[in-house]
Design an enzyme around this catalytic site. Structure first.
Site, PDB file in Angstrom:
ATOM      1  N   SER A 121       0.822  -1.194   0.000  1.00  9.83           N
ATOM      2  CA  SER A 121       0.000   0.000   0.000  1.00  9.83           C
ATOM      3  C   SER A 121       0.870   1.263   0.000  1.00  9.83           C
ATOM      4  O   SER A 121       1.720   1.431  -0.872  1.00  9.83           O
ATOM      5  CB  SER A 121      -0.971  -0.042   1.185  1.00  9.83           C
ATOM      6  N   ASP A 126      -8.495  -6.117  -5.531  1.00 12.64           N
ATOM      7  CA  ASP A 126      -8.166  -5.005  -4.647  1.00 12.64           C
ATOM      8  C   ASP A 126      -8.905  -3.766  -5.150  1.00 12.64           C
ATOM      9  O   ASP A 126      -8.514  -3.142  -6.120  1.00 12.64           O
ATOM     10  CB  ASP A 126      -6.646  -4.754  -4.650  1.00 12.64           C
ATOM     11  N   HIS A 153      -6.809  -6.106  -0.506  1.00 14.57           N
ATOM     12  CA  HIS A 153      -5.647  -5.285  -0.149  1.00 14.57           C
ATOM     13  C   HIS A 153      -4.863  -6.001   0.948  1.00 14.57           C
ATOM     14  O   HIS A 153      -4.910  -5.621   2.114  1.00 14.57           O
ATOM     15  CB  HIS A 153      -6.173  -3.930   0.325  1.00 14.57           C
TER      16      HIS A 153
END
Length: 816
Positions: A369, A489, A520
């Site tokens: 991320s 995601d 995610h």
């Protein structure tokens, strides 16, 4: 269970023999084969201190029906392939009568994903090859048998040179009880808090104790703005209201050059601090870092783990800027310090310099991320010393995280979040009240400016977002890239990885990509997939310079299939050149050439006040109604499906929807969803925990829970891909087009890229709406959209399927 091992490499017999001898498994050809195997087996019980204890362990292992391994090793029965793999499966933690039985044992072992060695097992060379492969085969618990032995103390009495490599991968030979934890403060070239001093940023280092004895090792650097804590409550309060009207933009003729970010050439560069002394010992340590399990795994293998939250975080200078060039430059400073090109200090005041004397100057950046995002950002500077990046679920263009095609779009699960919200949430300097006292006013002013610059009113691409778009700078990347991303995601959407992947084709650096079926998430703890081994081979090559052939050995694209559990396959490319076009009809999608008898279809975006109030409070209720044919939303969407497929198809790449559409007003937006319809079992989007603390990361070291993607209960549909567009940005995201009420315009919308298989009997669906209660603003405006069906189509990139049935019987049936 199925083992998918992409990183296991064939080696020459000479290398195999050398590595077995280094491990203490003698390869003498003068020793009887059965005696040789007995020696190896007894050595594979490092937790046993006496021969009696080892021999007792042999009685726990079955050699063949009715005979345990201790008995077998002293009788006259020769070793067969069947006996070897019955014993091998037990060493790999598979269970007799649960995972396998004697009947068809070799077939079963192969179907479990074990690479069998064929030949006469009375031949010591055949036995050596089989034993070598077994040591490098994954156990049921996510690591190789050799890693499992290491976690039980195998290397404690073995004399080896560190670092130590087997099959081109670093082994867990470092003493994690002697790790050194230290803090330094790296001096950057930026002053983001306006105090006329270059920002210092806190860096936490964990490194093997052996580095104090002159060993120089590479670093895994994780740049994480979350590392020093977050302000969750502050972030929640800062969320923007998404129940807003879609507003009209004044048409313009802006070019990209008009909004392109240009660094300030006249910006004052402050003088560096005066060095008032030097030290080889850090003044500060810490108890437990906010670690990443991948880095923990490599701490036992001769790599340092380095963490920094960067500017605007607790114990660092500066303010949070959410993806700006200053944030990138600050993180690059850490790499430069590790590479000997920049200064760091023992604390924030005394100006006592400390060098990374333990570092060999080679750095990899890791993390998911925001962490992976900063790895991509750093790579686009071409900084020396950054040897590779492994960005997981990473942003490559911040505009496409918080915006899309002229619309304000929420990251999946976070409606109302924006760059300013994330900056507030990660501004952990606020946690130190005294420090915050001196910086609050400046930070508040910068936040107010960020809100203006990010421009939620128009949603258009502008200079603020161009500064935070790393894609135009891909050509500067010198570090090889191993991309990891989830095909489901919807937070950092797949386009972020796809555009980086496509852009890197024009850059002379090695690139590989791993695509999983999750959201995610991290994927290092899945026993069916050798992710840890892949990364091990990759960074052993790039950080230690080991010539292990891993770059040529790994497929360019590794992806997890959506139609079987525990199944990963390879492709030469993400993005097929084979195209299939479907014509839009009234409630139907048909192959190219079939003309719809209906010329157009209209739907109205405005709901009743009661419906709107329900859906804005519960987007899941809206989604549920959206996907069903008979629904309160029937007049508020376009809904079409193919006939049931007569053969399987696999989408590989980005679907494209071409529409001729008119809005009843001079504003408008479209949301397009591609959907798989049929009641079937589908993989959950988050892995299921299958063993708490099951993944051992080293001897007397940390652990991680094991997880796998499992089939959920049967569902009627699954989202394949999605796309959003402001009709006033139908040519590009920065220039507003004219939109005349009632006048049809041509639109081409690229949906999120994917790799997705639909089996025969499934129906491919297309749903088009205006408002998206999950992602867009929600104004409930009286806008009717009319689609000219004959001039509208769906184009799919399709992969030529070679149906693999080798894993089928091991997986639950796909359809119900």
């Amino acid at each position: 269970m199925v083992l998918n091992q992409f990183a296991l490499q064939e080696v020459s017999y000479e290398q195999l023999k050398t590595e077995l001898n280094q491990l203490g498994f003698t390869t003498s050809l003068n020793t009887a084969v059965k005696s040789l195997w007995r020696q190896w087996l007894l050595k594979s019980m490092p937790e046993c201190r006496t021969m009696s204890a080892r021999l007792a362990k042999l009685t726990n292992i079955l050699a063949y029906p009715g005979v345990d391994l201790k008995e077998f090793l002293i009788d006259d029965t020769p070793i067969s392939a069947e006996t070897f793999y019955v014993v091998g499966l037990q060493l790999l933690k598979f269970t007799w009568h649960v995972d396998f039985e004697w009947n068809n044992i070799l077939d079963k072992a192969e179907r479990l994903g074990i690479k069998l060695i064929t030949g006469d097992y009375s031949d010591p060379i055949v036995l050596q090859k089989a034993w070598y492969n077994l040591l490098l085969t994954h156990t049921k618990f996510g690591v190789t048998l050799l890693d499992d032995l290491a976690s039980r103390g195998f290397y404690q009495n073995l004399s080896i040179t560190k670092p130590f490599f087997i099959n081109g991968k670093a082994q867990a030979v470092f003493d994690t009880d002697q790790l050194i934890r230290e803090v330094v403060y790296v001096e950057t070239d930026v002053d983001t808090d306006g105090d006329d001093c270059l920002d210092l940023i806190k860096v936490e280092i964990v490194r093997p104790g052996e580095t104090n004895d002159g060993l120089r090792i590479p670093s895994l650097f994780t740049a994480s703005p979350y590392n020093q804590g977050i302000n969750r409550e502050v972030g929640n309060k800062a969320m923007h209201d998404v129940n807003q009207l879609l507003t009209r933009k004044n048409p313009d003729n802006l070019s990209y050059e008009d909004i392109r970010f240009k660094p300030d050439q006249d910006k004052v560069i402050h003088d560096k601090r005066e060095v008032k002394g030097e030290s080889e010992v850090a003044e500060e340590t810490f108890g437990r870092e906010a670690s990443y399990a991948l880095n923990d795994y490599f701490l036992a293998r001769g790599f340092a783990a380095v963490y920094s939250a960067g500017i605007g975080t607790l114990d660092s200078d500066g303010i949070q800027t959410c993806g700006s060039i200053e944030q990138t430059q600050a993180m690059v400073s850490v790499i430069e310090w590790l590479n000997g090109k920049r200064r760091a200090f023992t604390n924030r005041t005394d100006q006592i310099e400390i060098k990374a004397g333990w570092s060999n100057g080679s750095v990899a950046m890791t993390g998911r991320s925001y962490l992976g995002t900063l790895a991509t950002a750093a790579a686009t500077t071409g900084v020396e010393g950054l040897k590779t990046i492994i960005p997981e679920a990473a942003i490559s263009n911040w505009y496409q995280y918080y915006r899309d095609n002229g619309l304000v779009i929420a990251p999946g699960g976070y409606p109302g979040e924006d760059a300013d919200v994330l900056a507030k949430e990660t501004f952990s300097r606020q946690k130190a009240a005294g420090d915050y006292l001196h910086i609050k006013h400046f930070f508040d002013e910068s936040q107010a400016q960020m809100v203006r610059d990010q421009d939620r009113d128009s949603g258009s691409y502008n200079t603020f977002w161009d500064e935070r778009n790393y894609l135009p700078h891909i050509g500067n990347i010198k570090a090889p890239v191993l991309i990891v991303h989830g095909l489901n995601d919807w937070n950092v959407k797949p386009r972020q990885a796809y555009q980086l992947w496509q852009g890197l084709k024009n850059v002379d650096v090695p690139q590989k990509i791993i695509l999983h079926q999750g959201q995610h998430i991290y994927i290092h703890n899945m026993p069916s997939f050798d992710y840890l081994d892949i990364v091990n081979g990759w960074i052993s090559h790039y950080l230690y310079g080991l010539e292990n052939g891993i770059v040529d050995h790994l497929p360019d694209v590794i992806y997890q299939t959506n139609h079987f559990e525990e199944t990963w396959e390879a492709l030469p490319e993400w993005g097929s050149q084979r195209k299939q076009r479907y014509q839009l009809g009234h409630e139907s999608l048909t192959v190219e050439g079939v003309v719809s008898e209906f010329s157009e279809q209209t739907f109205n975006d405005q709901l009743t006040k009661k419906e709107f109030d329900i859906y804005k409070k519960d987007a899941k209720a809206w989604l549920n109604d959206l996907y069903h044919e008979e629904s309160p939303l029937k007049k508020h969407r376009y809904f079409a499906k193919t006939a049931p497929l007569t053969e399987a198809i696999q989408i590989n790449g980005a679907p494209i929807v071409k529409l001729k559409v008119a809005s009843s007003q001079n504003i408008g937006m479209l949301t397009v969803r591609l959907v798989d319809f049929k009641k079937a079992k589908r993989l959950k989007k988050n892995p299921t925990t299958i063993s708490l603390h099951g993944l051992q990361l080293g001897y007397h070291w940390r652990d991680e829970s094991l997880a796998e993607f499992r089939f959920d209960t049967p569902s009627d549909y699954q989202l394949i891909s999605i796309g959003h567009l402001n009709l006033q940005n139908r040519h590009n995201p920065w220039s507003a087009d004219e939109l005349v009420a009632g006048e049809a315009v041509d639109v081409e919308l690229e949906l999120q890229p994917t790799i997705y298989r639909l089996n025969d009997g499934h129906e491919l669906g297309l749903i088009i709406t205006g408002t998206d209660f999950e992602y867009t603003v929600r104004g409930n405006q009286a806008i009717a959209y009319t689609i000219s069906l004959a001039e509208s189509s769906l184009q799919l990139p399709l992969e030529n399927l070679t149906i693999k049935d080798s894993f089928g019987p091991l997986a639950p049936e796909f359809d119900q």
